[in-house]
Design a protein around this motif. Structure first.
Motif, PDB file in Angstrom:
ATOM      1  N   LEU A 159       0.812  -1.215   0.000  1.00 24.31           N
ATOM      2  CA  LEU A 159       0.000   0.000   0.000  1.00 24.31           C
ATOM      3  C   LEU A 159       0.846   1.267   0.000  1.00 24.31           C
ATOM      4  N   ASP A 160       2.050   1.203   0.558  1.00 30.23           N
ATOM      5  CA  ASP A 160       2.828   2.430   0.755  1.00 30.23           C
ATOM      6  C   ASP A 160       3.790   2.687  -0.397  1.00 30.23           C
ATOM      7  N   PRO A 161       4.150   3.949  -0.604  1.00 31.53           N
ATOM      8  CA  PRO A 161       5.107   4.277  -1.659  1.00 31.53           C
ATOM      9  C   PRO A 161       6.417   3.519  -1.495  1.00 31.53           C
ATOM     10  N   ILE A 162       7.039   3.190  -2.620  1.00 27.65           N
ATOM     11  CA  ILE A 162       8.338   2.503  -2.618  1.00 27.65           C
ATOM     12  C   ILE A 162       9.405   3.507  -3.046  1.00 27.65           C
ATOM     13  N   ASP A 163      10.407   3.691  -2.197  1.00 24.52           N
ATOM     14  CA  ASP A 163      11.467   4.660  -2.500  1.00 24.52           C
ATOM     15  C   ASP A 163      12.556   4.052  -3.386  1.00 24.52           C
ATOM     16  N   VAL A 164      12.925   2.805  -3.086  1.00 25.39           N
ATOM     17  CA  VAL A 164      13.976   2.146  -3.867  1.00 25.39           C
ATOM     18  C   VAL A 164      13.495   0.756  -4.266  1.00 25.39           C
ATOM     19  N   LEU A 165      13.434   0.507  -5.560  1.00 20.09           N
ATOM     20  CA  LEU A 165      13.076  -0.830  -6.056  1.00 20.09           C
ATOM     21  C   LEU A 165      14.353  -1.473  -6.588  1.00 20.09           C
ATOM     22  N   ILE A 166      14.706  -2.626  -6.042  1.00 16.28           N
ATOM     23  CA  ILE A 166      15.878  -3.360  -6.546  1.00 16.28           C
ATOM     24  C   ILE A 166      15.378  -4.613  -7.250  1.00 16.28           C
ATOM     25  N   ALA A 167      15.469  -4.614  -8.579  1.00 14.17           N
ATOM     26  CA  ALA A 167      15.068  -5.772  -9.380  1.00 14.17           C
ATOM     27  C   ALA A 167      16.273  -6.694  -9.454  1.00 14.17           C
ATOM     28  N   ASN A 168      16.365  -7.608  -8.491  1.00  9.03           N
ATOM     29  CA  ASN A 168      17.593  -8.379  -8.277  1.00  9.03           C
ATOM     30  C   ASN A 168      17.524  -9.809  -8.801  1.00  9.03           C
ATOM     31  N   ALA A 169      16.331 -10.404  -8.846  1.00  9.08           N
ATOM     32  CA  ALA A 169      16.222 -11.823  -9.197  1.00  9.08           C
ATOM     33  C   ALA A 169      16.905 -12.089 -10.533  1.00  9.08           C
ATOM     34  N   GLY A 170      17.660 -13.146 -10.578  1.00  7.08           N
ATOM     35  CA  GLY A 170      18.328 -13.499 -11.825  1.00  7.08           C
ATOM     36  C   GLY A 170      18.864 -14.913 -11.769  1.00  7.08           C
ATOM     37  N   ALA A 171      19.162 -15.466 -12.940  1.00 10.44           N
ATOM     38  CA  ALA A 171      19.675 -16.829 -13.041  1.00 10.44           C
ATOM     39  C   ALA A 171      20.821 -16.840 -14.040  1.00 10.44           C
ATOM     40  N   TYR A 172      21.538 -17.969 -14.078  1.00 10.65           N
ATOM     41  CA  TYR A 172      22.703 -18.040 -14.958  1.00 10.65           C
ATOM     42  C   TYR A 172      22.410 -18.744 -16.276  1.00 10.65           C
ATOM     43  N   GLY A 173      21.323 -19.547 -16.285  1.00 10.48           N
ATOM     44  CA  GLY A 173      20.922 -20.150 -17.555  1.00 10.48           C
ATOM     45  C   GLY A 173      21.431 -21.563 -17.760  1.00 10.48           C
ATOM     46  N   GLY A 195      10.589  12.019 -12.573  1.00 11.02           N
ATOM     47  CA  GLY A 195      11.563  12.144 -11.485  1.00 11.02           C
ATOM     48  C   GLY A 195      12.066  10.816 -10.957  1.00 11.02           C
ATOM     49  N   VAL A 196      11.848   9.720 -11.726  1.00  9.23           N
ATOM     50  CA  VAL A 196      12.295   8.395 -11.267  1.00  9.23           C
ATOM     51  C   VAL A 196      13.702   8.125 -11.804  1.00  9.23           C
ATOM     52  N   VAL A 197      14.637   7.843 -10.900  1.00 12.74           N
ATOM     53  CA  VAL A 197      16.010   7.521 -11.284  1.00 12.74           C
ATOM     54  C   VAL A 197      16.099   6.032 -11.611  1.00 12.74           C
ATOM     55  N   VAL A 198      16.683   5.696 -12.755  1.00 10.92           N
ATOM     56  CA  VAL A 198      16.862   4.289 -13.121  1.00 10.92           C
ATOM     57  C   VAL A 198      18.328   4.053 -13.463  1.00 10.92           C
ATOM     58  N   VAL A 199      18.952   3.082 -12.799  1.00 10.51           N
ATOM     59  CA  VAL A 199      20.331   2.725 -13.130  1.00 10.51           C
ATOM     60  C   VAL A 199      20.452   1.215 -13.332  1.00 10.51           C
ATOM     61  N   ALA A 200      21.461   0.835 -14.105  1.00  5.94           N
ATOM     62  CA  ALA A 200      21.844  -0.576 -14.243  1.00  5.94           C
ATOM     63  C   ALA A 200      23.042  -0.792 -13.331  1.00  5.94           C
ATOM     64  N   PRO A 241      12.085   8.661  -5.865  1.00  5.46           N
ATOM     65  CA  PRO A 241      12.010   7.291  -6.386  1.00  5.46           C
ATOM     66  C   PRO A 241      13.266   6.859  -7.154  1.00  5.46           C
ATOM     67  N   ARG A 242      13.721   5.648  -6.857  1.00  9.19           N
ATOM     68  CA  ARG A 242      14.910   5.103  -7.512  1.00  9.19           C
ATOM     69  C   ARG A 242      14.683   3.632  -7.873  1.00  9.19           C
ATOM     70  N   ILE A 243      15.153   3.247  -9.054  1.00  9.85           N
ATOM     71  CA  ILE A 243      15.038   1.849  -9.505  1.00  9.85           C
ATOM     72  C   ILE A 243      16.432   1.342  -9.860  1.00  9.85           C
ATOM     73  N   ILE A 244      16.780   0.193  -9.269  1.00 14.60           N
ATOM     74  CA  ILE A 244      18.082  -0.424  -9.565  1.00 14.60           C
ATOM     75  C   ILE A 244      17.845  -1.737 -10.290  1.00 14.60           C
ATOM     76  N   MET A 245      18.303  -1.801 -11.529  1.00 13.59           N
ATOM     77  CA  MET A 245      18.190  -3.032 -12.299  1.00 13.59           C
ATOM     78  C   MET A 245      19.492  -3.804 -12.102  1.00 13.59           C
ATOM     79  N   MET A 246      19.393  -4.978 -11.489  1.00 16.25           N
ATOM     80  CA  MET A 246      20.617  -5.722 -11.199  1.00 16.25           C
ATOM     81  C   MET A 246      21.063  -6.463 -12.462  1.00 16.25           C
TER      82      MET A 246
END
Ligand SMILES: NC(=O)c1ccc[n+]([C@@H]2O[C@H](COP(=O)([O-])OP(=O)(O)OC[C@H]3O[C@@H](n4cnc5c(N)ncnc54)[C@H](OP(=O)(O)O)[C@@H]3O)[C@@H](O)[C@H]2O)c1
Length: 225
Positions: free
Chosen positions: A69-83, A169-174, A125-130
């Motif tokens: 329900l509450d605002p998200i300040d930092v989203l870390i999209a971390n899930a990943g696999a090696y294949g 105003g959303v920051v997105v980094v890899a 707001p910040r988004i980190i793409m892992m």
């Protein structure tokens, strides 16, 4: 205190991020996809709110987002696999590679799209793409082609998101976490998971809109796309 969402927090970098952030009193919402993952997360970060979804499952992610329900300040999209085992340019397990693209490339985007309304409600707001350094088009080497392609694709998605969300105003980094001793990184990787995560958190806290569309590592050093 900020509200952090970490997708893929059953082990490795995601689990350590949930642990460090919860230990210092940040608000943490973290996702896993199995009962074993949930138990590990609860043990490491008992204060965290938990969600359950596989990043290949858009409906499950959207259902999970409705529980927050509450605002998200930092989203870390971390899930990943090696294949898959076979993933060279001369011998590819195509089904395995397609599945990897769904996890590593489209999975983070599914997460971002589902939680974006909550991210946009943050004051900072910040988004980190892992991603990985292996996703750099400038890097030589031919091992793990499916993994490299999946992270190169994720990098392009990060660039597009950064451009499309700049006016909001959303920051997105890899982010490349370093070569970290986790199940994925293996025992010979150079970096302790605690040090990698401490660096990532420090960078996340310092990010401003001037940083959007950067591709950087856990020390804040830029990587060529
Ligand atoms: N370790 C390194 O040296 C390194 C280097 C560069 C980039 N990275 C990136 O950093 C991120 C974290 O890596 P790590 O080293 O912590 O790896 P890890 O120890 O293997 O952990 C991977 C995490 O992703 C989750 N996950 C995998 N597939 C998923 C799916 N389909 N749906 C939801 N969750 C899923 C796993 O959950 P389960 O427990 O349920 O499988 C686990 O929580 C990854 O994106 C990876 O590509 C790592």
């Amino acid at each position: 205190m900020s509200h952090w969402l970490i997708a893929g927090a059953s082990r490795g970098i995601g689990l350590e991020a949930a642990r460090q952030l919860a230990a210092r009193g940040e608000r943490v919402t973290a996702s896993v996809r199995s009962a074993a993952g949930l138990a590990a997360l609860k043990a490491a970060a008992p204060q965290a709110n938990t969600l359950q979804f596989d990043v290949r499952d858009e409906l499950a992610i959207r259902a999970a987002a409705e529980q927050v329900l509450d605002p998200i300040d930092v989203l870390i999209a971390n899930a990943g696999a090696y294949g898959p085992q076979r993933q060279s340019s001369l011998d590819m397990d195509f089904e395995g590679a397609l599945d990897l693209l769904s996890v590593n490339t489209l999975g983070p985007l599914r997460v971002v799209q589902a939680f974006l309304p909550l991210v946009k409600r943050s004051a900072r707001p910040r988004i980190i793409m892992m991603t990985s350094r292996l996703g750099s088009m400038s890097l030589d080497g031919t091992s793990n082609v499916a993994y490299r392609v999946s992270k190169a694709g994720l990098n392009k998605i990060a660039q597009c998101l950064a451009a499309d969300l700049k006016d909001d105003g959303v920051v997105v980094v890899a982010m490349h976490p370093g070569r970290v001793r986790t199940e994925m990184g293996g025992p010979n990787a150079t970096l302790d998971v605690g040090d990698s995560v401490a660096g990532i958190i420090q960078i996340a806290e310092s990010l401003t809109l001037a940083d959007t569309r950067r591709y950087l590592d856990y020390r804040g050093e830029d990587i060529p796309w």
